[in-house]
Design an enzyme around this catalytic site. Structure first.
Site: not given
Length: 532
Positions: A443, A424
């Protein structure tokens, strides 16, 4: 230039397909009674292995290795076992000499049956190891969830019997250029180790242009032995040595300033055995990804390198800096398929993060930009008696709506998985300026998320920029599905070789290779004639 020593003879010998003729005369059964005894021996020897029982049963327990017409089969297996060390495999587990003796001593039906099943067991062990890896990494490191491509034993045996045996054995290892380059580098390091290694270590905390003396000579000599510097007699840290240091730093993920500071000296002083071990582990990791399929596009996140790459037809077509999980919130290793991206994403806060960073403030009555959800529906915090709850029994989920403060930035890239890991954007782009980028909760954050999106979308639209930016401008959370799903590998390579021959090394940031190395060495995989 980096290490690149000629060892073509050894490489060619190890990779060649030409069989080595082994002289062994196996007896032919003299009667139906003898053949029945042979079958009985095979049945008994295979009894403990369900796959082998099924394979031999379907062949009426006929031998596949100990018949005269199986000479090529035996030669192909024995040759592959002789070369197992070239792949960094645990040679001792294949019992090559014991198998030779079993073939040689198979002078009666019972011994023939025992030798036949022994050969099948060893073939299956070797085939699985060289194709999908010889370690079970998840038993050593819980954060490795790599589904190794272990082949069905029955299928392996059947395919082998139906193929040219030498060609079949040659195609079992990974066929990628990256694996071949690692294997060649392994040979070169062994050759260099047998001829003195890198030489004395650098006895200095740091060195810089203009310095002179014994420590500079030590630095010069090690860089020469590593292939970064042509032969030189200088004892000064001159511009030539500075350029060699820059090249070395570039290939080790160190800020390339030409100054041999603490990190550079530490990397220069690593032993040739350390480098060999990293190469062997990278070869093993390549085997974990060896699914036997040809993928025209891959997304490859190398955690140790803090970069995300798109690889098209074997070539890197896109690369961007990345942030990975912090040392206490490590990003796991696994593979999956990217299915879609979400433009203007919401962030549904993981429970662990919510308990650590947000719920205490909400319970204390401080304002929050998080939305509280009950059963997926928004609730008004003002209507809730927060004194009824603690961090542990707080019943609401937290959602951060799309917007400029969103922790996921403007886009996230999804490959749905049980670890809740994805790629992301991030509003904290300043973190991309660090050399060691381990800051996230697991992440992968991208430095160039928009360009990454354009690159992925260019295969399904003539205007990827317009499509992406048009959706972004709406501010609405929007799913964009990829017409073709893309394999994603989150891996941990501390060593690899670029297509131009440059050997790259990175630090073992999570300490995973240190633990894997212990397991590898316990199996007897150690560098021959190692020297610092």
């Amino acid at each position: 230039m980096p290490l690149s020593f000629a060892r073509s003879t050894l490489v060619a010998a190890s990779l060649a397909l030409a069989p080595v003729v082994l002289t062994m005369v196996l007896p032919v059964p003299a009667s139906a009674q003898a053949f029945s005894a042979l079958r009985q021996s095979i049945a008994e020897a295979a009894a403990a292995d369900e796959a082998l029982v099924a394979f031999y049963r379907d062949r009426d327990f006929e031998p596949v290795w100990t018949v005269s017409e199986a000479a090529d089969r035996r030669n192909a297996l024995l040759r592959a076992l002789e070369q197992a060390g070239a792949h960094g495999l645990p040679v001792a587990r294949y019992e090559t000499e014991a198998l030779r003796a079993a073939f040689r001593d198979a002078t009666n039906p019972w011994l023939r049956g025992q030798a036949d099943v022994m050969a099948s067991r060893i073939f299956l062990q070797y085939a699985q190891d060289v194709h999908g890896g010889f370690l079970d990494p998840s038993t050593i490191i819980p954060d490795i969830f790599q589904d190794q491509p272990h082949r069905d034993p029955y299928a392996l045996m059947t395919e082998f019997l139906d193929s040219n045996p030498h060609q079949y054995m040659a195609q079992l290892p990974p066929q990628t250029p990256g694996y071949t380059r690692l294997m060649r580098t392994k040979f070169e390091l062994e050759d260099l180790a047998a001829n003195g290694g890198y030489g004395p270590t650098v006895q200095a905390g740091s060195l810089r242009p203009g310095d002179a003396g014994p420590a500079v000579v030590q630095l010069r000599n090690r860089l020469m032995r590593m292939g970064y510097l042509d032969r030189s007699a200088t004892a000064e840290y001159d511009s030539t040595l500075q350029a060699a240091v820059v090249a070395f730093q570039t290939n080790h993920g160190i800020t390339a300033d030409g100054i041999a500071g603490e990190a550079t000296i530490r990397a220069v002083n690593r032993s040739i055995e350390d480098h060999w071990n990293e190469i062997v582990l990278s070869m093993e990791r390549h085997r974990w990804l060896n699914d036997g399929q040809v993928h025209d596009r891959l997304i490859f996140v190398n955690l140790t390198d803090f970069h995300t790459r798109v690889i098209d037809d074997g070539e890197v077509t896109f690369i961007t800096r990345s942030v990975i999980g912090a040392r206490d919130r490590q990003t796991p290793e696994f593979s999956d398929e990217m299915e879609h991206m979400v433009i203007n994403p919401s962030w549904y806060v993981p429970r662990s993060i919510a308990q650590r960073s947000y719920i205490p403030g909400i319970l204390a009555g401080r304002g929050t930009y998080m939305q509280l959800l009950a059963g997926g529906r928004p609730v008004n915090p003002a209507s809730i008696d927060m004194s009824r709850y603690t961090v542990n029994n707080f019943p609401f989920d937290l959602r951060q709506p799309p917007g400029p403060r969103n922790a996921l930035g403007t886009v996230k890239f999804m490959f749905p998985n049980r670890h809740a890991i994805y790629l992301h954007d991030t509003p904290e782009q300043h973190l991309m300026n660090s050399d060691v980028r381990a800051y996230s909760s697991g992440c992968i954050r991208l430095a160039d998320p928009h360009e990454f999106a354009y690159h992925l979308l260019e295969r399904q639209t003539d205007d990827p920029v317009g499509l992406f930016q048009g959706i972004r401008a709406t501010g609405e959370e929007t799913y964009v599905h990829l017409d073709v799903h893309i394999p994603v590998h989150l891996t941990y390579l501390t060593a690899w070789v670029e297509s131009d021959g440059h050997i790259q090394f990175r630090n073992d940031i999570y300490g995973r290779n240190a633990r894997l190395s212990q397991a590898v060495q316990a199996l007897g995989v150690v560098m021959p004639e190692a020297s610092s």
